[in-house]
Design a protein around this motif. Structure first.
Motif, PDB file in Angstrom:
ATOM      1  N   SER A   1       0.823  -1.215   0.000  1.00  0.00           N
ATOM      2  CA  SER A   1       0.000   0.000   0.000  1.00  0.00           C
ATOM      3  C   SER A   1       0.857   1.264   0.000  1.00  0.00           C
ATOM      4  O   SER A   1       0.458   2.292  -0.558  1.00  0.00           O
ATOM      5  N   ILE A   2       2.050   1.202   0.601  1.00  0.00           N
ATOM      6  CA  ILE A   2       2.944   2.365   0.607  1.00  0.00           C
ATOM      7  C   ILE A   2       3.487   2.610  -0.798  1.00  0.00           C
ATOM      8  O   ILE A   2       3.556   3.750  -1.273  1.00  0.00           O
ATOM      9  N   VAL A   3       3.845   1.536  -1.486  1.00  0.00           N
ATOM     10  CA  VAL A   3       4.327   1.662  -2.867  1.00  0.00           C
ATOM     11  C   VAL A   3       3.221   2.233  -3.758  1.00  0.00           C
ATOM     12  O   VAL A   3       3.470   3.099  -4.597  1.00  0.00           O
ATOM     13  N   ALA A   4       1.998   1.742  -3.570  1.00  0.00           N
ATOM     14  CA  ALA A   4       0.876   2.220  -4.385  1.00  0.00           C
ATOM     15  C   ALA A   4       0.665   3.721  -4.192  1.00  0.00           C
ATOM     16  O   ALA A   4       0.376   4.447  -5.153  1.00  0.00           O
ATOM     17  N   LYS A   5       0.797   4.198  -2.964  1.00  0.00           N
ATOM     18  CA  LYS A   5       0.626   5.633  -2.702  1.00  0.00           C
ATOM     19  C   LYS A   5       1.752   6.436  -3.352  1.00  0.00           C
ATOM     20  O   LYS A   5       1.516   7.525  -3.901  1.00  0.00           O
ATOM     21  N   TYR A   6       2.962   5.893  -3.328  1.00  0.00           N
ATOM     22  CA  TYR A   6       4.087   6.574  -3.972  1.00  0.00           C
ATOM     23  C   TYR A   6       3.856   6.664  -5.483  1.00  0.00           C
ATOM     24  O   TYR A   6       4.072   7.727  -6.094  1.00  0.00           O
ATOM     25  N   LEU A   7       3.425   5.563  -6.086  1.00  0.00           N
ATOM     26  CA  LEU A   7       3.177   5.565  -7.527  1.00  0.00           C
ATOM     27  C   LEU A   7       2.055   6.544  -7.890  1.00  0.00           C
ATOM     28  O   LEU A   7       2.126   7.248  -8.904  1.00  0.00           O
ATOM     29  N   ASP A   8       1.018   6.583  -7.058  1.00  0.00           N
ATOM     30  CA  ASP A   8      -0.091   7.500  -7.315  1.00  0.00           C
ATOM     31  C   ASP A   8       0.383   8.951  -7.298  1.00  0.00           C
ATOM     32  O   ASP A   8      -0.098   9.786  -8.078  1.00  0.00           O
ATOM     33  N   GLU A   9       1.332   9.265  -6.410  1.00  0.00           N
ATOM     34  CA  GLU A   9       1.903  10.620  -6.370  1.00  0.00           C
ATOM     35  C   GLU A   9       2.535  10.974  -7.708  1.00  0.00           C
ATOM     36  O   GLU A   9       2.626  12.150  -8.068  1.00  0.00           O
ATOM     37  N   ARG A  10       2.981   9.963  -8.446  1.00  0.00           N
ATOM     38  CA  ARG A  10       3.679  10.180  -9.711  1.00  0.00           C
ATOM     39  C   ARG A  10       2.806   9.853 -10.916  1.00  0.00           C
ATOM     40  O   ARG A  10       3.295   9.601 -12.010  1.00  0.00           O
ATOM     41  N   GLY A  11       1.483   9.828 -10.698  1.00  0.00           N
ATOM     42  CA  GLY A  11       0.552   9.672 -11.799  1.00  0.00           C
ATOM     43  C   GLY A  11       0.415   8.262 -12.325  1.00  0.00           C
ATOM     44  O   GLY A  11      -0.062   8.071 -13.444  1.00  0.00           O
TER      45      GLY A  11
ATOM     46  N   ALA B   1       5.472   1.715 -19.768  1.00  0.00           N
ATOM     47  CA  ALA B   1       6.190   0.670 -19.041  1.00  0.00           C
ATOM     48  C   ALA B   1       7.501   1.215 -18.466  1.00  0.00           C
ATOM     49  O   ALA B   1       7.873   0.893 -17.325  1.00  0.00           O
ATOM     50  N   MET B   2       8.193   2.055 -19.238  1.00  0.00           N
ATOM     51  CA  MET B   2       9.450   2.638 -18.753  1.00  0.00           C
ATOM     52  C   MET B   2       9.201   3.588 -17.595  1.00  0.00           C
ATOM     53  O   MET B   2       9.994   3.642 -16.642  1.00  0.00           O
ATOM     54  N   GLN B   3       8.112   4.349 -17.652  1.00  0.00           N
ATOM     55  CA  GLN B   3       7.792   5.249 -16.543  1.00  0.00           C
ATOM     56  C   GLN B   3       7.533   4.466 -15.258  1.00  0.00           C
ATOM     57  O   GLN B   3       7.935   4.885 -14.167  1.00  0.00           O
ATOM     58  N   LEU B   4       6.861   3.325 -15.379  1.00  0.00           N
ATOM     59  CA  LEU B   4       6.619   2.484 -14.201  1.00  0.00           C
ATOM     60  C   LEU B   4       7.938   1.956 -13.647  1.00  0.00           C
ATOM     61  O   LEU B   4       8.158   1.993 -12.425  1.00  0.00           O
ATOM     62  N   LEU B   5       8.817   1.479 -14.512  1.00  0.00           N
ATOM     63  CA  LEU B   5      10.119   0.999 -14.052  1.00  0.00           C
ATOM     64  C   LEU B   5      10.891   2.112 -13.338  1.00  0.00           C
ATOM     65  O   LEU B   5      11.495   1.888 -12.291  1.00  0.00           O
ATOM     66  N   ARG B   6      10.853   3.292 -13.937  1.00  0.00           N
ATOM     67  CA  ARG B   6      11.562   4.432 -13.337  1.00  0.00           C
ATOM     68  C   ARG B   6      10.993   4.744 -11.954  1.00  0.00           C
ATOM     69  O   ARG B   6      11.740   4.979 -10.992  1.00  0.00           O
ATOM     70  N   ALA B   7       9.684   4.738 -11.827  1.00  0.00           N
ATOM     71  CA  ALA B   7       9.053   5.054 -10.535  1.00  0.00           C
ATOM     72  C   ALA B   7       9.399   4.001  -9.478  1.00  0.00           C
ATOM     73  O   ALA B   7       9.610   4.329  -8.305  1.00  0.00           O
TER      74      ALA B   7
END
Length: 712
Positions: A512-522, A546-552
């Protein structure tokens, strides 16, 4: 769509000058002309730009090999070959099936050639566009004056208001011109399946390998109710996947049927497993019927295929083993399975019809194909009473359906036809597998921790990977062989906190912490479990996403390892409760939630919570009727044991009911309540981590209540 590609670099005057003339004529006719540098550049251009409507090339240089390569990408794309008087036309009858036109190099012929190209382009568009959508486009182009609904009259009404004008400008004119009344005879009727609507559903049935198909404009929630209401008359018994979507519970609340549940499995991560093969046998079903008051042998069964997490069944085994007339595969999440060979034998429309049985497949077209939200389809294979079925269809269908949804459903089918559709799905599969391999590579190179992927060790082959009883990666106990398969498009990432043996680690990073971090980055995650995140690699996911997800994900690791403050690392979470999160660092937050999860012994809880089901006391229909009569009361969540629940209780994600209306949580099924209390406690301790639980009501004092039937 009017982009025209010319592959011509001969450097010879008698060839170059006619091409220059043709270029000018095509531009005058409204085409954009592009020049790929070579054949490989042309193939990539066609792959990347679906608006290309034709290719012109020099027959002497490229000949049939070029045609074959283009045909593998798009067999309907018009091809034009320039030849001269000495060109050798070595073409067989098979080759003549290609959409190929010949012109001779000559001056002052450009306007005539452009005219022929334009005619072929219009034929191409007519070929690839499906029937209802063409009829709708034609209606819009005619611009008729109507004196019927909808009241905005093609958008005119919106433009009479400041707020309406802003709304109109946002969507554009065609969205409103195509929003028309069911009164238009030239468009037919969705309710009685006439005219272009009928043609659309026949077109979809051919595309999806069905005998009959129906377009549904209120999502697969409605498709499921239509199928269930037709297949299960009042007083009958139904077999329902315990991991069913809540729409099927709603169907049972609406119709007076007695449910018997297939009991599937879960692993320690909370990932939904499959129903064991034994559950489909007549012997086991007879035992359940005997143990259920008022139950009779069921005639209708519904199975979720695929599961939320991407597990597909060997559907042929189910079709052959399950002794019910109607077998319904709720395939909301996999509308693409008919278009790649790796899904053969793993979907509802695979294979042939069977005498005495009817197979349904309900699909959410909008979920993983390209269609508007609420677009859904029902596919049927086998003999059924179409008139009676249509009554059930009309019970749940608006008499004013949104034609844009209808057209988008049909267009999604058109996109899947032929080589173009197969390539779209193959590209999604390939992209998902590349992403999986990249995660594994980064994990192997990490000096501490990185995300893992829920998958077999060896994914060198492109397939739906079998859940082998001998393997431990999947975490399911005592599973059947050749029964469940993992869809590569559904990518589940694992965070640290639990090992392969389903044991909790001393430290962990709740997902859930990772999900919140990813949400901060769209970046929005499809589903978040305790230590797992689900990502869907649909046809709309490209390499850049896919690259944006890897970067995040790599950025998350960097920030977590630096132990940044919550304020800097998760500012939106910090703003939920600044006083609580002031000075807190992300590793402290992660360990705090992890410790709560360990306190409840999550792996053991996951196995037990779904091992013993709550006890059925009254049917979902009877419980709902009691609620409507007011014979219910609210009690604290902790007092749910030995009380009959009035509502279904289900946490999001994954939105699968834990307790159904009319069921009682007993001492044996107490782990279900423990699981709910764990979710509530995490939300109570850490602002922003509350779980949305349907049927559990948060009170102002921080407590939770549920509705139960009043005791006599």
């Amino acid at each position: 769509m009017n982009i025209f590609a010319i592959l011509n670099h001969s450097g010879v005057f008698f060839k170059e000058e006619p091409v220059r003339e043709l270029h000018a004529s095509l531009e005058k006719a409204g085409y954009k002309v592009v020049y790929p540098v070579d054949a490989q550049d042309l193939y990539k251009m066609i792959e990347m730009n679906p608006r290309i409507c034709g290719v012109l090339f020099d027959w002497d240089k490229y000949s049939l090999d070029l045609c074959s390569e283009i045909n593998a990408l798009n067999e309907k794309l018009p091809l034009y070959a320039f030849a001269n008087q000495h060109s050798t036309l070595d073409i067989s009858l098979t080759d003549l099936r290609l959409n190929l036109h010949f012109f001779e190099y000559a001056l002052d012929m450009a306007d005539d050639i452009a005219l022929k190209i334009n005619q072929a382009t219009e034929e191409y568009k007519d070929q690839i566009m499906p029937p209802f959508t063409k009829a709708l486009f034609k209606y819009v182009e005619e611009g008729k004056y109507t004196f019927c609904t909808p009241g905005h009259m093609g958008g005119t009404a919106f433009q009479k208001s400041p707020a309406g004008s802003i709304f109109y400008d946002f969507y554009g004119p065609n969205a409103f011109k195509a929003d028309v009344s069911i009164s238009m005879p030239e468009l037919g009727s969705l309710l009685d399946h006439s005219g272009p609507h009928k043609e659309a559903e026949e077109y979809i049935a051919r595309t999806f390998n069905a005998d009959s198909s129906y377009i549904v404009t209120n999502g697969t929630s409605t498709s499921n109710k239509i199928v269930g209401m037709y297949s299960a008359p009042a007083g009958s018994t139904v077999l329902v996947d315990r991991n069913c979507h809540k729409s099927l519970t709603h169907m049972m609340m609406m119709s007076d049927v007695t449910p018997i549940y297939f009991r599937p499995t879960r692993n320690a991560y909370g990932i939904l497993g499959g129903i064991p093969q034994s559950e489909f046998t007549r012997e086991v079903i007879e035992q359940k019927v005997a143990a259920t008051p008022n139950a009779t042998m069921p005639g209708y069964a519904v199975i979720t295929n695929s599961t939320y997490d991407g597990l597909l069944y060997n559907t042929q085994y189910i079709k052959e083993t399950l002794d019910t007339k109607y077998i319904h595969f709720d395939s909301a999440w996999v509308p693409y399975t008919n278009f790649n060979k790796i899904y053969e034998g793993k979907c509802g429309m695979s294979g042939e019809a069977m005498p005495g049985k009817v197979f349904y497949e309900t699909q959410s077209t909008h979920k993983l194909l390209a269609a508007f939200s609420q677009a859904s389809m029902i596919h049927v294979k086998g003999e059924f009473d179409k008139e009676s079925f249509n009554e059930a269809f009309m019970m749940h269908t608006s008499t004013s359906p949104q034609y844009g949804i209808v057209a988008s459903t049909e267009t999604a089918a058109a996109m899947m036809r032929g080589n173009t559709g197969k390539k779209l799905i193959q590209d999604s599969i390939d992209r998902a597998i590349r992403f999986r391999k990249e995660i594994k590579r980064l994990q192997s190179e990490s000096d501490s921790w990185f995300f893992d992927v829920w998958q077999p060790e060896n994914i060198d082959t492109t397939e739906c990977w079998k859940l082998d009883p001998k393997d431990s990666w999947h975490g399911f106990k005592d599973i059947d062989d050749d029964h469940m398969y993992l869809d590569p498009i559904k990518v589940t990432l694992l965070t640290p906190g639990m090992n392969e043996n389903s044991e909790m680690s001393e430290t962990g990073i709740p997902a859930s912490i990772v999900a919140k971090y990813l949400d901060e980055r769209g970046i929005v995650v499809e589903k978040t479990g305790p230590y797992n995140l689900l990502f869907l690699f649909s046809i709309g996911i490209d390499k850049s996403k896919a690259m944006q997800l890897l970067r995040a994900l790599t950025d998350f690791k960097r920030g977590f390892d630096l132990n940044l403050t919550v304020k800097n690392f998760l500012p939106s979470l910090y703003n939920e409760d600044p006083s609580f999160y002031e000075g807190m660092r992300v590793q402290e937050l992660a360990q705090g939630i992890h410790d709560l999860t360990r306190k409840y012994r999550l792996p053991e809880l996951m196995f037990k919570a779904f091992d013993v089901l709550p006890e059925l006391k009254v049917t979902p229909h009877a419980a709902w009727q009691e609620e409507l009569r007011g014979n219910v009361e609210e009690v604290p969540l902790a007092d749910l044991v030995d009380r009959v629940s009035a509502n279904m209780i289900l946490p999001y994600p994954p939105g699968v009911p834990l307790v159904l209306p009319g069921e009682m949580v007993t001492a044996e099924s107490r782990p279900v309540l423990d699981f709910l209390e764990m979710l509530c406690e995490i939300g109570a301790h850490y602002p922003g981590f509350e779980t949305d639980i349907h049927g559990v009501y948060a009170q102002k004092d921080g407590s939770y209540t549920v509705k139960v039937l009043k005791q006599n």
